[in-house]
Design a protein around this motif. Structure first.
Motif, PDB file in Angstrom:
ATOM      1  N   UNK A 114     -96.954  21.044 137.431  1.00 52.19           N
ATOM      2  CA  UNK A 114     -95.517  21.303 137.090  1.00 52.19           C
ATOM      3  C   UNK A 114     -94.836  19.953 137.813  1.00 52.19           C
ATOM      4  N   UNK A 115     -95.472  19.415 139.085  1.00 48.93           N
ATOM      5  CA  UNK A 115     -94.781  18.267 139.567  1.00 48.93           C
ATOM      6  C   UNK A 115     -95.090  17.143 138.824  1.00 48.93           C
ATOM      7  N   UNK A 116     -96.220  16.787 138.250  1.00 47.84           N
ATOM      8  CA  UNK A 116     -96.781  15.714 137.545  1.00 47.84           C
ATOM      9  C   UNK A 116     -95.846  15.668 136.274  1.00 47.84           C
ATOM     10  N   UNK A 117     -95.548  16.827 135.720  1.00 52.07           N
ATOM     11  CA  UNK A 117     -94.710  17.033 134.556  1.00 52.07           C
ATOM     12  C   UNK A 117     -93.291  16.513 134.573  1.00 52.07           C
ATOM     13  N   UNK A 118     -92.744  16.773 135.842  1.00 52.44           N
ATOM     14  CA  UNK A 118     -91.496  16.486 136.196  1.00 52.44           C
ATOM     15  C   UNK A 118     -91.361  15.247 136.402  1.00 52.44           C
TER      16      UNK A 118
END
Length: 205
Positions: free
Chosen positions: A18-22
């Motif tokens: 999720x952090x990487x996608x954001x």
């Protein structure tokens, strides 16, 4: 009473993903807004560049305006030209400006983002707030006097003007100006706005 459970590897992986996608969305947004401006790019364009769906952008950021605000924040927060403190502020900032606006220098993303988005009133408001929160605050804290805010904005205006004429318009004299000579003149301008720096020793062109 049931025992507390701790997140396992799958939960940690989801958080990392999720952090990487954001971050991928935010990186794509910074690049897109810098190249095309606020009105020149849509959420679907940014989603395509980030390899996600527009729905996912809305999930993470809420709206194009909120995504733009975060893109501006990460672009404007790091010092770009303002360097040095105290009596060294004027000269060091002038030298950095001369170096970073040279024709062969890397483009200054925050300046381009500002130029290409300023026509939109809401985008201009977001950028104005970010300038005050970052570059304006840093300068204001260094300058003495009740009118420090005005003098800080005048220093920022000089920086933006030199960049615009030297890099965007490529006016003949500024484009060809040797960095050392340009830095000396800009230092004089900055020292007028920062009396303690002038007292420390004003350079002569």
């Amino acid at each position: 009473m049931s025992a507390k459970t701790t997140p396992g590897p799958a939960a940690d992986r989801r958080k990392r993903d999720a952090a990487a996608t954001r971050q991928a969305i935010l990186d794509a947004a910074v690049d897109a807004f810098t190249r095309h401006g606020y009105d020149g790019v849509g959420v679907r364009d940014i989603a395509r560049d980030a390899g996600v769906t527009a729905m996912l952008i809305n999930r993470y950021f809420g709206s194009k305006e909120e995504l733009f605000a975060e893109a501006v924040e990460v672009s404007f927060a790091p010092p770009t030209v303002i360097t040095g403190t105290g009596s060294e502020l004027a000269e060091r900032t002038a030298r950095t400006l001369a170096a970073r606006t040279a024709p062969e220098a890397e483009e200054l993303g925050p300046f381009l983002l500002t130029l290409r988005s300023a026509a939109n009133p809401r985008a201009a408001e977001i950028m104005r707030d970010a300038i005050a929160r970052h570059a304006g605050r840093r300068l204001g804290e260094e300058l003495p006097g009740d009118d420090a805010g005005m003098r800080a904005e005048l220093m920022l205006a000089v920086q933006a003007g030199v960049w615009l004429m030297r890099r965007v318009l490529g006016t003949a004299a500024l484009a060809a100006a040797p960095p050392e000579e340009l830095a000396r003149y800009v230092t004089l301008l900055f020292q007028v706005l920062d009396p303690p720096a002038a007292e420390a020793g004003m350079p002569h062109p």
